[in-house]
Design an enzyme around this catalytic site. Structure first.
Site, short mmCIF file in Angstrom:
data_model
loop_
_atom_site.label_atom_id
_atom_site.label_comp_id
_atom_site.label_asym_id
_atom_site.label_seq_id
_atom_site.Cartn_x
_atom_site.Cartn_y
_atom_site.Cartn_z
N GLU A 56 49.00 82.29 49.91
CA GLU A 56 49.43 80.89 49.81
C GLU A 56 49.71 80.50 48.36
OE1 GLU A 56 47.35 78.33 53.20
OE2 GLU A 56 45.90 79.47 52.00
N LYS A 74 51.31 70.66 55.40
CA LYS A 74 51.75 72.04 55.14
C LYS A 74 52.52 72.49 56.37
CE LYS A 74 49.18 75.05 53.03
NZ LYS A 74 48.18 76.09 52.66
N LEU A 98 44.25 70.57 50.50
CA LEU A 98 45.18 69.45 50.52
C LEU A 98 44.47 68.13 50.23
CD1 LEU A 98 47.44 70.34 53.60
CD2 LEU A 98 47.87 70.73 51.16
N GLU A 99 43.20 68.05 50.60
CA GLU A 99 42.43 66.84 50.34
C GLU A 99 42.43 66.51 48.84
OE1 GLU A 99 41.77 69.27 52.37
OE2 GLU A 99 40.36 68.71 53.96
N TYR A 120 59.91 53.09 44.20
CA TYR A 120 59.72 54.31 44.99
C TYR A 120 60.19 55.56 44.26
CZ TYR A 120 64.43 52.87 46.56
OH TYR A 120 65.73 52.46 46.62
#
Length: 119
Positions: free
Chosen positions: A21, A98, A71-72, A53
């Protein structure tokens, strides 16, 4: 109070606990929803009075470029920067997905979502 959505920001990044990964990377989708008082911007038609944005997209690209195991962790960093750099934001919801995760199954994506409020 209003909401600004920035949806499906596509990023290629190197997050994960498995060696492949962080070496090969994978595709990610990031979705951001922020709440802020948009009434002044609605009247003035000025970028200075709203949530930019383009700035949100910039934050996402920079934070996604920093490899993390979880990811957290990435989601928290994005949230933290939104509150640091966009003072009109009152609350946020950040989702990082993901795409095609390597989990030995037919899974389209996995997603981590964190909601935060300005303290």
């Amino acid at each position: 109070m209003g909401t600004v959505l920035v949806e499906n920001i596509r990023v290629y990044a190197y997050h994960g606990c498995l060696p492949q990964e962080t070496q090969l990377g994978s595709d990610y989708l990031v979705n951001i929803a922020v709440k802020a008082d948009l009434s002044k911007a609605a009247s003035t038609d000025s970028l200075n009075d709203t949530v930019d944005y383009v700035h949100i997209n910039h934050i996402v690209k920079e934070e996604m470029a920093i490899p993390s195991k979880l990811l957290e962790h990435v989601v928290k960093r994005i949230n933290d920067r939104i509150f640091q750099e966009l003072p009109t934001v009152e609350s946020s919801k950040v989702a990082v997905s993901k795409v095609n995760p390597p989990i030995n199954g037919d899974v389209e994506k996995v997603t981590v979502i964190l909601k935060s409020k300005r303290s």
